[in-house]
Design a protein around this motif. Structure first.
Motif, short mmCIF file in Angstrom:
data_model
loop_
_atom_site.label_atom_id
_atom_site.label_comp_id
_atom_site.label_asym_id
_atom_site.label_seq_id
_atom_site.Cartn_x
_atom_site.Cartn_y
_atom_site.Cartn_z
N VAL A 75 -20.06 -18.93 49.76
CA VAL A 75 -19.12 -18.32 50.71
C VAL A 75 -19.00 -16.81 50.53
N TRP A 76 -18.92 -16.36 49.28
CA TRP A 76 -18.67 -14.95 49.00
C TRP A 76 -19.93 -14.25 48.48
N ALA A 77 -20.04 -12.97 48.80
CA ALA A 77 -21.10 -12.13 48.26
C ALA A 77 -20.53 -10.74 48.01
N LEU A 78 -20.88 -10.15 46.87
CA LEU A 78 -20.42 -8.82 46.51
C LEU A 78 -21.60 -8.02 45.97
N THR A 79 -21.76 -6.79 46.47
CA THR A 79 -22.84 -5.91 46.02
C THR A 79 -22.24 -4.58 45.58
N GLY A 110 -18.52 -6.20 50.34
CA GLY A 110 -18.10 -7.58 50.18
C GLY A 110 -18.31 -8.36 51.47
N ASP A 111 -18.88 -9.56 51.37
CA ASP A 111 -19.15 -10.40 52.54
C ASP A 111 -18.48 -11.76 52.37
N TYR A 112 -17.90 -12.25 53.45
CA TYR A 112 -17.34 -13.60 53.49
C TYR A 112 -18.04 -14.36 54.62
N ARG A 113 -18.70 -15.47 54.29
CA ARG A 113 -19.49 -16.21 55.26
C ARG A 113 -18.66 -17.33 55.89
N SER A 119 -20.77 -13.79 59.33
CA SER A 119 -19.99 -13.39 58.17
C SER A 119 -19.17 -12.15 58.54
N ALA A 120 -18.14 -11.88 57.74
CA ALA A 120 -17.35 -10.66 57.87
C ALA A 120 -17.58 -9.83 56.62
N TYR A 121 -17.56 -8.49 56.76
CA TYR A 121 -17.85 -7.65 55.61
C TYR A 121 -16.95 -6.42 55.57
N THR A 122 -16.80 -5.89 54.37
CA THR A 122 -16.11 -4.63 54.11
C THR A 122 -17.01 -3.75 53.27
N PHE A 123 -17.06 -2.47 53.61
CA PHE A 123 -17.94 -1.55 52.91
C PHE A 123 -17.16 -0.29 52.53
N LEU A 124 -17.29 0.14 51.27
CA LEU A 124 -16.65 1.36 50.77
C LEU A 124 -17.71 2.20 50.08
N GLY A 125 -17.64 3.53 50.25
CA GLY A 125 -18.64 4.38 49.63
C GLY A 125 -18.12 5.77 49.32
N LEU A 126 -18.67 6.36 48.25
CA LEU A 126 -18.40 7.74 47.86
C LEU A 126 -19.75 8.40 47.57
N GLU A 127 -19.92 9.65 48.01
CA GLU A 127 -21.22 10.31 47.83
C GLU A 127 -21.04 11.82 47.77
N THR A 128 -21.84 12.48 46.93
CA THR A 128 -21.86 13.94 46.86
C THR A 128 -23.31 14.40 46.86
N ASP A 129 -23.57 15.54 47.50
CA ASP A 129 -24.92 16.10 47.61
C ASP A 129 -24.79 17.61 47.68
N HIS A 130 -24.94 18.29 46.54
CA HIS A 130 -24.70 19.73 46.48
C HIS A 130 -25.70 20.54 47.30
N PRO A 131 -27.02 20.27 47.27
CA PRO A 131 -27.94 21.06 48.10
C PRO A 131 -27.63 20.96 49.59
N ALA A 132 -27.02 19.86 50.04
CA ALA A 132 -26.66 19.70 51.44
C ALA A 132 -25.25 20.20 51.74
#
Length: 272
Positions: A75-79, A110-113, A119-132
Motif C-alpha cells: 500500500v505504501w511507498a516512500l523514497t 510518499g505514495d499511497y496506492r 495512487s496518491a503522492y506527496t513530494f517535498l524538495g530542497l535544492e541549491t545550485d551556486h553557479p546557477a
C-alpha cells in the motif's frame, strides 16, 4: 574513453545464464535464493560516488555523490534521495580556481496506492545550485499517480508510472560571482507532469528514467524541465558501475545564466 563506451563494453561482457542452466538449479542454490528472499525487508538503499580530474593546459576537478533509500509495501511507498556535486577549474597559467559545480539537494516522495493502477503522492524538495545563482529552491507537490506497466520477475523489472499534480516552488536567488549580490526571488505555481520508468535489460544491466515538467500557467511564462537518466551495470550483487545523464531547463533563469544545464557522469554505486 567515453564513460558510455566503458559501460557498453561491460554490458557486452555481462554473463547471461543459459535457459537450461536456469531450469536445472541445484537444491543448494534454490535454498540460498529462498534465504535471500526471506532476508529482504521493506527497506532498500544505495550510495554512489563519482570523480574526474584533469591536468595540463586546464586543471579541473569534479566530485559527485548520491544516496537513496526506499520503503515499499503493498500500500505504501516512500523514497528519500540526496545528491550533490562540487567542481573547480583553472587554466594552466592561472592560480585562482573558478567554481564550476556546487550543488546539493534532498527530496522525499510518499505514495499511497488505492489500487494497482491509481495512487496518491506527496513530494517535498530542497535544492541549491551556486553557479546557477540559486541559493535555495523549496518545492511542494501533490497529485495522483497512474501505473501503466508493472512487472517484477525475480531480478527483472518493467515499470512505468505517470504523475499528474499541482506544484509550488520558490527560488531564492543570489549571485555568487563575479560579485555577490541579492537577486529577486521567483515563485512558481504550476501543474506537474512526471514520468518514472524502470527497465532491467538483463540481470546485470538496469535502465532508469525520471522526468518532470512544470509549466507555469498562472503567472509569468516559465517552464521547468528536469530529467535524469541512469544506466547501471552490476559487476556483483551489490556493486555496479553507473552513468548518469542529467538535464535541467529553466526558461527564465537568473540574469546572465543559460537556460539549459546538462551533465554526464560515471561512477560506482553500492547497494546497502
Amino acid at each position: 574513453m567515453s564513460p558510455l563506451l566503458i559501460l557498453f563494453a561491460a554490458m557486452a561482457q555481462a554473463p547471461t545464464t543459459p535457459p537450461d542452466a536456469a531450469d536445472a538449479s541445484s537444491p543448494a542454490s534454490v535454498g540460498a535464493e529462498a534465504d535471500e528472499d526471506e532476508d529482504e525487508g521493506p527497506w532498500t538503499g544505495s550510495a554512489g560516488l563519482g570523480a574526474s580530474m584533469f591536468t595540463g593546459n586546464a586543471r579541473s576537478f569534479t566530485i559527485t555523490g548520491d544516496a537513496m533509500a526506499e520503503y515499499e509495501s503493498p500500500v505504501w511507498a516512500l523514497t528519500l534521495e540526496a545528491d550533490g556535486a562540487y567542481g573547480n577549474a583553472a587554466a594552466e597559467d592561472e592560480e585562482e580556481r573558478e567554481v564550476t559545480a556546487l550543488t546539493l539537494g534532498g527530496w522525499a516522495r510518499g505514495d499511497y496506492r488505492f489500487t494497482r493502477l491509481v495512487s496518491a503522492y506527496t513530494f517535498l524538495g530542497l535544492e541549491t545550485d551556486h553557479p546557477a545563482s540559486l541559493e535555495l529552491r523549496t518545492e511542494v507537490e501533490l497529485g495522483i499517480g497512474l501505473t501503466f506497466l508493472e512487472r517484477k520477475k525475480k531480478e527483472k523489472e518493467l515499470f512505468l508510472r505517470m504523475y499528474l499534480g499541482g506544484s509550488y516552488a520558490k527560488d531564492r536567488r543570489f549571485q555568487y560571482t563575479p560579485t555577490r549580490e541579492d537577486l529577486p526571488n521567483v515563485t512558481l505555481w504550476s501543474p506537474a507532469v512526471g514520468v518514472a520508468f524502470r527497465y532491467d535489460i538483463n540481470e546485470s544491466v538496469h535502465l532508469r528514467e525520471d522526468a518532470l515538467l512544470l509549466p507555469d500557467i498562472f503567472g509569468d511564462t516559465r517552464v521547468l524541465v528536469d530529467s535524469t537518466t541512469k544506466l547501471s551495470v552490476h559487476l556483483t550483487d551489490r556493486f555496479a558501475l553507473t552513468t548518469y545523464f542529467e538535464l535541467q531547463h529553466d526558461s527564465a533563469p537568473a540574469a546572465g545564466k543559460v537556460k539549459t544545464d546538462t551533465s554526464l557522469s560515471v561512477g560506482g554505486e553500492l547497494e546497502i
